[in-house]
Scaffold this active site. Structure first.
Site, PDB file in Angstrom:
ATOM      1  N   HIS A  12      15.167 -13.312 -65.673  1.00 53.47           N
ATOM      2  CA  HIS A  12      15.647 -12.320 -64.723  1.00 53.47           C
ATOM      3  C   HIS A  12      16.033 -11.014 -65.411  1.00 53.47           C
ATOM      4  O   HIS A  12      16.562 -10.991 -66.519  1.00 53.47           O
ATOM      5  CB  HIS A  12      16.853 -12.863 -63.948  1.00 53.47           C
ATOM      6  N   ASP A  13      15.695  -9.927 -64.739  1.00 45.64           N
ATOM      7  CA  ASP A  13      16.092  -8.572 -65.128  1.00 45.64           C
ATOM      8  C   ASP A  13      15.444  -8.076 -66.418  1.00 45.64           C
ATOM      9  O   ASP A  13      15.890  -7.079 -66.997  1.00 45.64           O
ATOM     10  CB  ASP A  13      17.619  -8.459 -65.244  1.00 45.64           C
ATOM     11  N   GLY A  59      17.380 -13.448 -70.247  1.00 47.15           N
ATOM     12  CA  GLY A  59      17.656 -12.412 -69.272  1.00 47.15           C
ATOM     13  C   GLY A  59      17.957 -11.052 -69.879  1.00 47.15           C
ATOM     14  O   GLY A  59      18.476 -10.948 -70.986  1.00 47.15           O
TER      15      GLY A  59
END
Length: 270
Positions: free
Chosen positions: A127-128, A145
């Site tokens: 994520h991200d 992440g």
């Protein structure tokens, strides 16, 4: 991205939500599943047994091979169902068994992958993460992440990157490297944890860097790794390279900008 509601080339066994938006030239292989918030641009092919879900946007002319999982929720206990996104650009090759997660609400909510990337099998993009253009991720390389990967980066197989680490443009990791600090532009590293070995001179030659630009990169390497300077003193010496090698000014500015954004707590690969 212009999308059409005309029927796409979808295998009879694929499950495509009626709300998904696929250009009429998209092909989807057997037993793949595509969710309602997915948008896929012209010329992209999706192989067999893929799952594409979440708020996922995929651009033009991507090749997505079999058994990929794209747009799944982040592996983050804080995630509570927010409508975060995965955005993938154009002309990427994504080989088998990769997993790309959507973003998380505390960090902008978007995972981004740029254009013209070559992603080999079993790669994980958490994520991200922000991945630039023209990168190569070898088999089983993994981003935790919030990792940022610059243009033209090459990750050797089984590379692991700690969360919030940044990799500068044209950097290179050897097989099974573990990054727990920022990897500056142009630097080649190896080890667990990774240590700087050299600069990516062969890669720069292949990309058309002139002799003067490569000489400036060599001088950056000397300042950062050979002369025992503090990071601040190395940056002062690097800043002077623009005068000696005017052609290298964009490269010097890129390096300085990267180093200025490095957290003192994390530091750079040494």
């Amino acid at each position: 991205m212009s999308l059409s509601t005309a029927p796409a080339a979808i295998h009879a066994t694929a499950l495509i939500d009626p709300l998904a938006q696929l250009d009429s030239s998209v092909s989807v292989g057997p037993y793949s599943v595509i969710g309602p918030h997915v948008r896929i641009g012209a010329g992209t092919t999706v192989g067999a047994h893929c799952v594409i879900e979440g708020h996922t946007t995929i651009g033009r002319d991507n090749q997505i091979f079999a058994f990929n999982a794209l747009g799944g929720i982040p592996q983050d206990k804080k995630y509570a169902g927010e409508p975060c996104e995965l955005v993938i650009g154009d002309r990427n090759t994504i080989r088998e068994f990769c997993s790309f997660n959507i973003g998380s609400p505390g960090a902008g909510g978007v995972t981004r992958v740029g254009d013209d990337n070559w992603i080999m099998a079993y790669v994980h993009v958490a994520h991200d993460c922000i991945v630039g253009n023209h990168t190569i991720f070898a088999n089983n390389s993994t981003l935790a992440g919030h990792v940022e990967v610059g243009d033209w980066v090459i990750l050797g197989g089984f590379t692991g990157v700690h969360q919030f680490v940044r990799l500068g443009a044209h950097s290179f990791t050897a097989i099974s490297s573990v990054l727990v600090a920022d990897l500056p532009p142009f630097v080649m590293c190896q080890g667990q944890p990774a240590e700087a070995r050299s600069m990516n001179f062969e890669g720069l030659r292949r990309r058309g860097f002139s002799a003067a630009r490569i000489a400036a990169v060599k001088a950056m390497h000397k300042a950062l790794y050979r002369d025992g300077l503090t990071l601040q003193d190395a940056m002062l010496r690097i800043a002077d390279l623009s005068e000696k090698y005017p052609e290298s000014t964009p490269d010097v500015q890129m390096m300085l900008s990267f180093l200025e954004q490095t957290s003192p707590r994390r530091g750079i690969v040494r």
